[in-house]
Design a protein around this motif. Structure first.
Motif, PDB file in Angstrom:
ATOM      1  N   MET A 133      20.466  -7.411 -22.296  1.00  0.00           N
ATOM      2  CA  MET A 133      19.855  -6.589 -23.138  1.00  0.00           C
ATOM      3  C   MET A 133      20.535  -5.846 -24.252  1.00  0.00           C
ATOM      4  N   SER A 134      20.137  -5.223 -24.965  1.00  0.00           N
ATOM      5  CA  SER A 134      20.871  -4.419 -25.889  1.00  0.00           C
ATOM      6  C   SER A 134      21.384  -3.197 -25.404  1.00  0.00           C
ATOM      7  N   PRO A 135      22.736  -2.736 -25.735  1.00  0.00           N
ATOM      8  CA  PRO A 135      23.306  -1.570 -25.196  1.00  0.00           C
ATOM      9  C   PRO A 135      22.619  -0.326 -25.247  1.00  0.00           C
ATOM     10  N   ASP A 136      21.553  -0.495 -26.219  1.00  0.00           N
ATOM     11  CA  ASP A 136      20.706   0.762 -26.365  1.00  0.00           C
ATOM     12  C   ASP A 136      19.219   0.710 -25.513  1.00  0.00           C
ATOM     13  N   ALA A 137      19.373  -0.430 -24.679  1.00  0.00           N
ATOM     14  CA  ALA A 137      18.115  -0.397 -23.997  1.00  0.00           C
ATOM     15  C   ALA A 137      18.057   0.562 -22.780  1.00  0.00           C
ATOM     16  N   GLU A 138      16.794   0.627 -22.129  1.00  0.00           N
ATOM     17  CA  GLU A 138      16.305   2.001 -21.334  1.00  0.00           C
ATOM     18  C   GLU A 138      15.447   1.311 -20.387  1.00  0.00           C
ATOM     19  N   ILE A 139      15.567   1.728 -19.357  1.00  0.00           N
ATOM     20  CA  ILE A 139      14.598   1.230 -18.207  1.00  0.00           C
ATOM     21  C   ILE A 139      14.077   2.653 -17.308  1.00  0.00           C
ATOM     22  N   TYR A 140      12.839   2.676 -17.184  1.00  0.00           N
ATOM     23  CA  TYR A 140      12.311   3.636 -16.447  1.00  0.00           C
ATOM     24  C   TYR A 140      11.058   3.380 -15.644  1.00  0.00           C
ATOM     25  N   LYS A 141      10.672   4.316 -14.800  1.00  0.00           N
ATOM     26  CA  LYS A 141       9.699   4.068 -13.840  1.00  0.00           C
ATOM     27  C   LYS A 141       8.838   5.439 -13.492  1.00  0.00           C
ATOM     28  N   PHE A 142       7.536   5.501 -13.904  1.00  0.00           N
ATOM     29  CA  PHE A 142       6.955   6.714 -13.249  1.00  0.00           C
ATOM     30  C   PHE A 142       6.318   6.212 -11.935  1.00  0.00           C
ATOM     31  N   ASP A 143       7.037   6.895 -10.848  1.00  0.00           N
ATOM     32  CA  ASP A 143       6.536   6.762  -9.599  1.00  0.00           C
ATOM     33  C   ASP A 143       5.507   8.053  -9.094  1.00  0.00           C
ATOM     34  N   PHE A 144       4.283   7.595  -9.143  1.00  0.00           N
ATOM     35  CA  PHE A 144       3.169   8.575  -8.925  1.00  0.00           C
ATOM     36  C   PHE A 144       3.282   9.108  -7.496  1.00  0.00           C
ATOM     37  N   ASP A 145       3.523   8.093  -6.639  1.00  0.00           N
ATOM     38  CA  ASP A 145       3.681   8.494  -5.071  1.00  0.00           C
ATOM     39  C   ASP A 145       4.699   9.463  -4.778  1.00  0.00           C
ATOM     40  N   LYS A 146       5.878   9.234  -5.401  1.00  0.00           N
ATOM     41  CA  LYS A 146       7.033  10.270  -5.066  1.00  0.00           C
ATOM     42  C   LYS A 146       6.983  11.144  -6.087  1.00  0.00           C
ATOM     43  N   LYS A 147       6.067  11.269  -7.102  1.00  0.00           N
ATOM     44  CA  LYS A 147       6.087  12.360  -8.111  1.00  0.00           C
ATOM     45  C   LYS A 147       7.273  12.452  -9.141  1.00  0.00           C
ATOM     46  N   ILE A 148       8.081  11.255  -9.372  1.00  0.00           N
ATOM     47  CA  ILE A 148       9.245  11.430 -10.078  1.00  0.00           C
ATOM     48  C   ILE A 148       9.128  10.295 -11.219  1.00  0.00           C
ATOM     49  N   LEU A 149       9.898  10.639 -12.183  1.00  0.00           N
ATOM     50  CA  LEU A 149      10.086   9.693 -13.361  1.00  0.00           C
ATOM     51  C   LEU A 149      11.793   9.164 -12.971  1.00  0.00           C
ATOM     52  N   ARG A 150      11.895   8.037 -12.922  1.00  0.00           N
ATOM     53  CA  ARG A 150      13.218   7.732 -12.754  1.00  0.00           C
ATOM     54  C   ARG A 150      13.723   6.955 -14.060  1.00  0.00           C
ATOM     55  N   TYR A 151      14.870   7.233 -14.783  1.00  0.00           N
ATOM     56  CA  TYR A 151      15.096   6.734 -15.994  1.00  0.00           C
ATOM     57  C   TYR A 151      16.827   6.217 -15.948  1.00  0.00           C
ATOM     58  N   VAL A 152      17.105   5.286 -16.409  1.00  0.00           N
ATOM     59  CA  VAL A 152      18.432   4.645 -16.453  1.00  0.00           C
ATOM     60  C   VAL A 152      18.831   4.102 -17.680  1.00  0.00           C
ATOM     61  N   LYS A 153      19.933   4.420 -18.115  1.00  0.00           N
ATOM     62  CA  LYS A 153      20.590   4.165 -19.475  1.00  0.00           C
ATOM     63  C   LYS A 153      21.977   3.427 -19.455  1.00  0.00           C
ATOM     64  N   PRO A 154      22.504   2.383 -19.879  1.00  0.00           N
ATOM     65  CA  PRO A 154      23.742   1.892 -19.618  1.00  0.00           C
ATOM     66  C   PRO A 154      24.790   2.752 -20.089  1.00  0.00           C
ATOM     67  N   MET A 155      25.992   2.661 -19.528  1.00  0.00           N
ATOM     68  CA  MET A 155      27.257   3.460 -20.334  1.00  0.00           C
ATOM     69  C   MET A 155      28.059   2.088 -20.721  1.00  0.00           C
ATOM     70  N   VAL A 156      28.375   2.056 -21.830  1.00  0.00           N
ATOM     71  CA  VAL A 156      28.966   0.939 -22.355  1.00  0.00           C
ATOM     72  C   VAL A 156      30.549   1.532 -22.310  1.00  0.00           C
ATOM     73  N   THR A 157      31.451   0.496 -21.842  1.00  0.00           N
ATOM     74  CA  THR A 157      32.889   0.868 -21.687  1.00  0.00           C
ATOM     75  C   THR A 157      33.607   1.051 -23.075  1.00  0.00           C
ATOM     76  N   SER A 158      34.310   2.162 -23.186  1.00  0.00           N
ATOM     77  CA  SER A 158      34.966   2.717 -24.380  1.00  0.00           C
ATOM     78  C   SER A 158      36.352   2.628 -24.030  1.00  0.00           C
ATOM     79  N   GLN A 159      36.962   2.636 -25.117  1.00  0.00           N
ATOM     80  CA  GLN A 159      38.589   2.729 -25.133  1.00  0.00           C
ATOM     81  C   GLN A 159      39.105   3.844 -24.005  1.00  0.00           C
ATOM     82  N   PHE A 160      38.597   4.886 -24.203  1.00  0.00           N
ATOM     83  CA  PHE A 160      39.147   5.944 -23.222  1.00  0.00           C
ATOM     84  C   PHE A 160      38.646   5.703 -21.591  1.00  0.00           C
ATOM     85  N   CYS A 161      37.643   4.753 -21.420  1.00  0.00           N
ATOM     86  CA  CYS A 161      37.218   4.553 -20.155  1.00  0.00           C
ATOM     87  C   CYS A 161      38.402   3.668 -19.436  1.00  0.00           C
ATOM     88  N   LEU A 162      38.922   3.130 -20.168  1.00  0.00           N
ATOM     89  CA  LEU A 162      39.966   2.002 -19.668  1.00  0.00           C
ATOM     90  C   LEU A 162      41.062   2.764 -18.854  1.00  0.00           C
TER      91      LEU A 162
END
Length: 272
Positions: A133-162
């Protein structure tokens, strides 16, 4: 099931109102629920954005220098001073967020240097999708059983990460930021909204039902009963009293027909 026309009309009115108000209730409930959930999602997006700004700023500036160091986790040491890189700062903030009732976050990866950053099944699935997907993509899930929102977004490797991850490729997605936000508040708000809508629509439906039943009784049921009584009287020879209803609709036409029948019977009786 229903013998009288009044009961049939009342039942029909009830069913129609139930369908109409049920549809309105469902639509408004879903709209309000979506609106409330979007607000919680925006909170996760803002948290991620702040963390991303912080990560980028620390990386571009080569880290944060501190003094009076007490352990050996730092990349560079100079006397009393040592440099905290991006990973160390985010790790410490992540640990601090564990006691935060508003949210918590982790930097996650399938192959982390720090075992605490190992991604779970949901995060692994998200990271796999991010690569397609796009680096700006996001994935989330509303878990009403556990009463939480889970949200994940990617970290794109930058020059300083190397500098710390030389085996990574520039621009690749090797990890992400995973944010967890409690949603007990929005669950309660959704329940309260449903009670409010159910009460409002229930009362409104009851009032309209009473009004419409009353109007149908006045406009349709009573005139029909009156004409029925008149027809019964004619059948028993009571033909001197007119019960014509002066209306320009179907009931008025029926009334005229019965009146013509009464007059015809009267003429026939007079001829005899």
């Amino acid at each position: 099931m229903f013998k009288s026309i009044q009961s049939k009309i009342n039942f029909a009115i009830f069913i129609v109102l139930l369908i109409i108000f049920g549809a309105f209730y469902f639509i408004m409930d879903q709209q309000k629920k979506t609106e409330i959930m979007d607000q919680k999602l925006k909170q996760a997006q803002v948290i991620y954005q702040q963390l991303d700004y912080l990560k980028t700023w620390i990386g571009k500036n080569g880290g944060i220098w501190i003094k009076d160091i007490k352990d050996d986790r730092y990349i560079v040491k100079e006397g009393r001073y040592a440099r905290k890189n991006t990973s160390i700062v985010l790790a410490e903030l992540s640990d601090a967020s564990l006691g935060n009732k508003d949210y918590k976050f982790r930097v996650v990866s399938p192959k982390p240097l720090n075992p605490k950053n190992l991604s779970d099944a949901f995060e692994n699935q998200a990271l796999m999708k991010f690569r397609a997907m796009s680096p700006d993509a996001e994935i989330y899930k509303f878990d009403f059983d556990k009463k939480i929102l889970r949200y994940v977004k990617p970290m794109v490797t930058s020059q300083f990460c190397l500098k710390c991850h030389p085996n990574y490729e520039l621009g690749s997605i090797e990890g992400g930021i995973s944010i967890t936000i409690p949603i007990e508040d929005i669950i309660q708000e959704i329940k309260q909204n449903r009670i409010y809508y159910a009460s409002f629509f229930g009362i409104t439906m009851a009032v309209l039902l009473v009004i419409m039943v009353y109007l149908m009784n006045v406009i349709v049921v009573k005139p029909i009963k009156k004409l029925t009584d008149q027809a019964d009287k004619i059948s028993t020879g009571e033909i001197n009293v007119s019960a014509e209803i002066h209306r320009e609709d179907e009931i008025g036409e029926l009334s005229k027909a019965i009146e013509r029948l009464r007059i015809s019977f009267k003429k026939m009786m007079n001829l005899k």
